[in-house]
Design an enzyme around this catalytic site. Structure first.
Site, mmCIF file in Angstrom:
data_model
loop_
_atom_site.group_PDB
_atom_site.id
_atom_site.type_symbol
_atom_site.label_atom_id
_atom_site.label_comp_id
_atom_site.label_asym_id
_atom_site.label_seq_id
_atom_site.Cartn_x
_atom_site.Cartn_y
_atom_site.Cartn_z
ATOM 1 N N ASP A 142 0.835 -1.201 0.000
ATOM 2 C CA ASP A 142 0.000 0.000 0.000
ATOM 3 C C ASP A 142 0.870 1.251 0.000
ATOM 4 O O ASP A 142 1.929 1.291 0.632
ATOM 5 C CB ASP A 142 -0.913 -0.009 1.229
ATOM 6 C CG ASP A 142 -1.886 1.160 1.236
ATOM 7 O OD1 ASP A 142 -2.380 1.523 0.151
ATOM 8 O OD2 ASP A 142 -2.141 1.717 2.318
ATOM 9 N N GLU A 182 2.351 2.681 3.108
ATOM 10 C CA GLU A 182 3.480 1.986 3.728
ATOM 11 C C GLU A 182 4.817 2.532 3.233
ATOM 12 O O GLU A 182 5.871 2.111 3.684
ATOM 13 C CB GLU A 182 3.405 0.489 3.420
ATOM 14 C CG GLU A 182 2.302 -0.238 4.168
ATOM 15 C CD GLU A 182 2.557 -0.267 5.666
ATOM 16 O OE1 GLU A 182 3.645 -0.703 6.074
ATOM 17 O OE2 GLU A 182 1.671 0.162 6.423
ATOM 18 N N ASP A 224 -2.516 -3.529 4.303
ATOM 19 C CA ASP A 224 -1.259 -2.881 3.923
ATOM 20 C C ASP A 224 -0.458 -3.682 2.904
ATOM 21 O O ASP A 224 0.336 -3.107 2.156
ATOM 22 C CB ASP A 224 -0.395 -2.662 5.174
ATOM 23 C CG ASP A 224 -1.051 -1.719 6.162
ATOM 24 O OD1 ASP A 224 -1.635 -0.706 5.708
ATOM 25 O OD2 ASP A 224 -1.010 -1.987 7.379
#
Length: 555
Positions: free
Chosen positions: A293, A296, A327
């Protein structure tokens, strides 16, 4: 012409990781001798986890993916492995007649193997226990379980046995393994030869011998005890570090998280599916890719980002992309058409400071709610023990939240010491998933058809486009879903509890109406059951709900 030197004995390993098992048993004995009960139990749990793992682990570091293996234990194994390799010469695998060994095999010479005594062979035969999720394991267990059913007629036919045993093994009973002419059914001849299964009549009828029944009973008890020990360990005070995989969890035909119960029906929480063309990805035509993601990273264009730099060092395929839930996520992408199918594994990463903040502002429950409703049934909660030592909540409260995530929400929890260890963990899983799916045929499907059994040669997966459709936070929720979202914001109410209540009372109005009609309104939901263990919500939460929904400003 003499062929004496061309005949070679073949060695078949009964366990993929014999050296690691041997060393763990030695350390268990040492821990027992010193009276260190805690260390003994820890090593026994690690050994049990290793025995269930069906693949070869080449280094101690790779054991990090297994349950009960911490960093110290993995380092010990690596040191032991280095020492072993320095003190012994392991034969290479080749086609010209040398002994066939994998990297962890004990150095056995050809002459030693050929001259193995008859007594030793007899002893091994008597101690025969099939490897976990092997074809032989599945056949014995399927027959044993059938014996306890009411409709057992004293035997099973070949078709009946194959159908019952297939979910219990990673081998196909009908399709030969890659590079082989043998299917899992070939294990039947070995079981008959060892006297564990009796074959009679024509067409064949199969049943367990008394010895086979004893072996199968041990397999059944071992399977049951491993689940119970997992549950009991989770109730302790220490925060557990539970890893994926234990391929038992990853490739189990239907894990507890994989069962689509009424509380977790994907169709209920998703909008109408978009129409897409059918996609088929054959082995060798696709790559397994880790999606990261954008939140991140510092931005997909920055090459010096900490996450990007760490993942590049592990030489795995990954991409930075905006994900509406989670994530990290894995996909399989066709090399020619770029079609993408989503693998049923998703990761939510939290540093301890972020975990503390998310609990206070409500993101903790909201994010877990969205993860459970996204349809992915292998959810990994990755917690990093970094982020400073001053948190908004006491450390004990954070630990309790982590335990609840594992026990109540049934997420897989992995705790790492820092960011680099987290990236190493993700890289290892990426490699495992690449190997797991590389020889499978992947089909696109609807949400209702998403494969719960990923051990088969054909697997049904969602397209990435279908997966992200409707995953955003701004989509329209149904009244029951909004009620659940409201409930999980309250202290002590998990998603499972909220869905159990919402299944009885679909809206706050319906719940308040039931309160008004009840003779004991404060105890209205006390005995409502939730979760896989069918626990009761209890009087405390029932009382809190009653007080909240009967406040004058809510009427």
């Amino acid at each position: 012409m003499s062929f004496t030197n061309e005949k070679r004995a073949k060695i078949k390993l009964k366990t993929p990781n014999p050296l690691f098992e041997k060393w763990l048993m030695e350390w268990i004995d040492e821990a027992k001798a010193t009276g260190n009960l805690l260390k003994t139990n820890s090593l026994i749990n690690a050994l049990d986890s290793l025995k269930k793992f069906p693949l070869v682990l080449k280094t101690g570091k790779e054991c990090m993916i297994l349950e009960h293996f911490d960093t110290n234990l993995c380092v010990q194994l690596d040191r032991k492995l280095v020492s072993h390799r320095q003190n012994s010469e392991v034969s290479e695998v080749c086609d010209n007649g040398l002994v066939v060994l994998n990297e962890q095999s004990l150095p056995v010479s050809q002459s030693e193997n050929v001259s193995e005594s008859k007594t030793q062979r007899t002893k091994k035969s008597k101690e025969y226990i099939p490897a976990f999720r092997s074809a032989a394991y599945a056949l014995l267990l399927a027959l044993f379980r059938k014996e306890t059913s009411r409709d057992y007629k004293g035997f099973m036919t070949k078709d009946e046995l194959q159908k019952a045993a297939q979910p219990l093994t990673d081998c196909s009973f009908k399709k030969a393994q890659s590079g082989s002419f043998y299917t899992g059914w070939n294990s039947m001849s070995q079981l008959i030869k060892k006297g564990l299964i009796i074959k009679a009549s024509n067409p064949a009828k199969f049943s367990l011998s008394e010895e086979g029944r004893q072996v199968a009973s041990r397999l059944e008890n071992s399977s049951t005890s491993s689940l119970s020990s997992s549950a009991s360990q989770s109730s302790g005070n220490d925060v557990p570090s539970i890893d994926i995989p234990d391929l038992n969890t990853i490739i189990a035909p239907v894990s507890r998280r994989g069962k689509k119960t009424e509380n977790e029906e994907i169709e209920d929480s998703q909008p109408v599916e978009i129409e897409e063309e059918d996609i088929v990805l054959s082995p060798g035509t696709f790559d397994t890719i880790l999606l990261v993601d954008t939140q991140e990273t510092s931005g997909s264009s920055q090459t010096d980002d900490e996450t990007v730099t760490a993942l590049k060092s592990y030489n795995i395929k990954f991409e930075v992309r905006h994900l509406k839930v989670g994530d990290f996520l894995w996909i399989c992408r066709c090399r020619t058409t770029n079609h993408e199918l989503v693998l049923p594994f998703i990761v939510e990463r939290k540093r301890l400071d972020d975990l503390s903040s998310s609990i206070i502002d409500g993101r903790f429950h909201e994010q877990k709610f969205r993860l459970k409703k996204c349809g992915v049934y292998n959810i990994i909660y990755l917690v990093e023990e970094t982020g400073g030592h001053k948190f908004s909540l006491p450390l004990a409260s954070l630990h309790q939240a982590i335990v609840n995530t594992m026990v109540s929400d049934e997420f897989t929890v992995k705790i790492t010491r820092h960011h680099n260890e987290s990236m190493s963990y993700l890289a290892t899983i990426t490699t495992l998933l690449t190997n797991m799916f590389r020889n499978k045929v992947l089909f696109s499907c609807k949400k209702s058809e998403w494969s719960l059994d990923i051990t088969e040669d054909a697997v049904f997966l969602l397209t990435f486009k279908t997966f992200i459709h409707g995953m955003g936070k701004s989509r329209n929720f149904k009244a029951r879903e909004m009620f659940v979202k409201q409930l999980v914001q309250m202290h002590g109410i998990s998603a499972d509890k909220a869905w159990a209540i919402a299944n009885l009372y679909a809206t706050p109005a319906a719940y308040i109406s039931a309160l008004n009609k009840s003779s004991v309104p404060a105890e209205l939901v006390t005995n409502v059951q939730y979760g896989a263990l069918n626990r009761k919500i209890g009087p405390a939460i029932s009382g809190h709900l009653y007080q909240f929904y009967t406040l004058s400003n809510l009427k």
